[in-house]
Write an enzyme that holds these catalytic residues in place. Structure first.
Site, PDB file in Angstrom:
ATOM      1  N   TYR A 152       0.836  -1.203   0.000  1.00 53.93           N
ATOM      2  CA  TYR A 152       0.000   0.000   0.000  1.00 53.93           C
ATOM      3  C   TYR A 152       0.874   1.259   0.000  1.00 53.93           C
ATOM      4  O   TYR A 152       0.612   2.206  -0.741  1.00 53.93           O
ATOM      5  CB  TYR A 152      -0.946   0.002   1.208  1.00 53.93           C
ATOM      6  N   ARG A 159       1.435   6.924  -6.738  1.00 57.39           N
ATOM      7  CA  ARG A 159       0.255   7.774  -6.944  1.00 57.39           C
ATOM      8  C   ARG A 159       0.569   9.227  -6.582  1.00 57.39           C
ATOM      9  O   ARG A 159       0.210  10.157  -7.333  1.00 57.39           O
ATOM     10  CB  ARG A 159      -0.904   7.249  -6.106  1.00 57.39           C
ATOM     11  N   TYR A 212      -1.200  13.126   6.228  1.00 60.26           N
ATOM     12  CA  TYR A 212      -0.788  12.143   7.240  1.00 60.26           C
ATOM     13  C   TYR A 212       0.727  12.253   7.458  1.00 60.26           C
ATOM     14  O   TYR A 212       1.480  12.421   6.496  1.00 60.26           O
ATOM     15  CB  TYR A 212      -1.067  10.712   6.753  1.00 60.26           C
ATOM     16  N   ARG A 225     -11.695  13.240   1.546  1.00 63.77           N
ATOM     17  CA  ARG A 225     -12.668  12.393   2.258  1.00 63.77           C
ATOM     18  C   ARG A 225     -13.964  12.225   1.488  1.00 63.77           C
ATOM     19  O   ARG A 225     -14.692  11.251   1.671  1.00 63.77           O
ATOM     20  CB  ARG A 225     -12.960  12.978   3.641  1.00 63.77           C
ATOM     21  N   GLU A 337     -14.183  -0.983   6.843  1.00 66.37           N
ATOM     22  CA  GLU A 337     -14.165   0.281   6.101  1.00 66.37           C
ATOM     23  C   GLU A 337     -15.473   0.374   5.305  1.00 66.37           C
ATOM     24  O   GLU A 337     -15.968  -0.646   4.810  1.00 66.37           O
ATOM     25  CB  GLU A 337     -12.957   0.291   5.161  1.00 66.37           C
TER      26      GLU A 337
HETATM   27  C1  ISJ Z   1      -9.168   4.215   5.345  1.00 64.25           C
HETATM   28  C2  ISJ Z   1      -8.364   5.120   4.824  1.00 64.25           C
HETATM   29  O1  ISJ Z   1      -7.847   5.111   3.570  1.00 64.25           O
HETATM   30  C3  ISJ Z   1      -8.230   4.182   2.589  1.00 64.25           C
HETATM   31  C4  ISJ Z   1      -7.301   4.362   1.457  1.00 64.25           C
HETATM   32  C5  ISJ Z   1      -7.598   5.223   0.425  1.00 64.25           C
HETATM   33  C6  ISJ Z   1      -6.626   5.472  -0.675  1.00 64.25           C
HETATM   34  O2  ISJ Z   1      -5.426   5.271  -0.458  1.00 64.25           O
HETATM   35  O3  ISJ Z   1      -7.063   5.865  -1.767  1.00 64.25           O
HETATM   36  C7  ISJ Z   1      -8.839   5.874   0.366  1.00 64.25           C
HETATM   37  C8  ISJ Z   1      -9.787   5.628   1.317  1.00 64.25           C
HETATM   38  C9  ISJ Z   1      -9.658   4.414   2.136  1.00 64.25           C
HETATM   39  O4  ISJ Z   1     -10.049   3.336   1.312  1.00 64.25           O
HETATM   40  C10 ISJ Z   1      -7.952   6.296   5.637  1.00 64.25           C
HETATM   41  O5  ISJ Z   1      -6.792   6.707   5.490  1.00 64.25           O
HETATM   42  O6  ISJ Z   1      -8.796   6.825   6.372  1.00 64.25           O
END
Ligand code: ISJ
Length: 343
Positions: A152, A159, A212, A225, A337
């Site tokens: 990830y 990305r 983050y 979000r 999630e």
């Molecule tokens: C759950 C989280 O992230 C996840 C990862 C994401 C991404 O990397 O595109 C987008 C939303 C979620 O699926 C979070 O960081 O709150």
């Protein structure tokens, strides 16, 4: 409730999304409409292809047949579809749907960057300059790549580099999902639109993901979000809720307690879509959990599925399109999630 954007142009094409399960008859939902894309969350993953004049994406997300769904995107405008290299796409003059698969490799970073940049190049050339919603399904998401970095985090680096390279053209990061899948490699698809229609929202309870701290990886995740799309006159607006989990600020809360993680996740979504949060972003209107549709719920451990199903049954409107998948989440301590669309 509806959402209005001051000064947004008047446009009329309306996007719709719904889920089809094996045996469902979807004709009523597609009559008089044009398919922009189909995404099957099933057993076997395959590279995207054109099928019946529209992109067909097949992602390995379902452990058994009962979980299989096809997400169908339709437009009231005629659709033109095509293929460019590995990219499969469709457009209706106002919306752009695009999908691509990255096969398994030791390190993803450079490939992710170039696939994202190729996709941005195509959408930009066709005049779709605003990202609306992105989905990234990452196989072995929390396992190590050939360099020992979590897949990830490796994905997030590529990305982020693509978004950095395009920061003067792609205006803002959209709502997204980054979730595990049951097959190695990365499947991704996204929606974009014409300029001036998308607004990206943050959540007052959560640190913006793109801010983050580096403890979560060398490059932070590139997403907002939520994204609100203004439909123009005559249609309802849609608010796309990103994959949302039990994170407050940037911390995972309630380790090992799936019910409390579920509650925090739902409270996070409620705050995100509330009239107060829309007002904070200069928008009117707002939504509640009962307005959420096309809900996808990702549950890390199969044993937690009954508890999560029960919590969701109490939270969402009956009749809502709702699907559950038993897949890994992007942090090993996240058990659940949830994402969806308000309209
Ligand atoms: C759950 C989280 O992230 C996840 C990862 C994401 C991404 O990397 O595109 C987008 C939303 C979620 O699926 C979070 O960081 O709150």
């Amino acid at each position: 409730m509806t959402v209005t954007h001051p000064g947004a142009p008047t446009l009329t094409a309306a996007l719709d999304c719904f889920f089809v399960r094996p045996g469902d008859d979807a004709r009523a939902r597609t009559t008089g409409r044009h398919v922009l894309g189909r995404v099957t969350y099933g057993h076997g993953g395959r590279p995207p292809m054109l099928h019946d004049g529209a992109p067909l994406v097949r992602i390995a997300m379902a452990g058994d047949a009962s979980e299989r769904i096809t997400e169908v995107w339709t437009s009231d405008r005629p659709v033109r579809s095509g293929r460019e290299g590995d990219l499969v796409y469709a457009e209706d003059g106002e919306h752009f749907f695009c999908a691509v698969r990255i096969d398994e490799r030791g390190v993803y970073r450079d490939t992710v960057r170039s696939v994202y940049e190729n996709a941005f190049t195509l959408m930009w050339r066709l005049g779709y300059t605003e990202l609306l919603r992105m989905w990234n399904m990452v196989g072995a998401i929390t396992e190590a790549n050939a360099d020992g970095m979590e897949n990830y985090r490796d994905f997030c680096v590529g990305r982020a580099e693509a978004f950095e390279a395009w920061s003067d053209r792609v205006d803002g990061m959209p709502a997204a999902t980054g979730i595990g899948s049951l097959r190695p490699g990365i499947d991704l698809y996204f929606l974009a639109c014409r300029t001036g229609r998308a607004r990206h929202l943050e959540n007052p309870r959560q640190t913006p993901a793109h801010q983050y701290p580096t403890q979560y990886g060398p490059k932070s995740p590139s997403f907002a979000r939520a994204t609100v799309m203004d439909p123009g006159s005559g249609s309802r607006s849609a608010l796309y809720v990103s994959g949302t989990a039990s994170i407050i600020g940037d911390d995972t809360v309630h380790h090992d307690d799936v019910e409390r993680q579920c509650d925090v996740t739902l409270a996070n979504i409620e705050a995100l879509i509330s009239p107060e949060n829309l007002r904070r972003h200069g928008l009117t209107g707002g939504f509640g959990l009962a307005d959420l549709d096309c809900v996808k719920v990702y549950v890390r451990d199969a044993e937690h599925l009954p508890a999560v199903r029960a919590r969701c049954a109490g939270a969402f409107r009956s009749g809502t399109d709702l699907a559950f998948f038993n897949v890994d989440v992007c942090r090993p301590d996240l058990l659940v999630e949830i994402e969806g669309i308000c309209r």
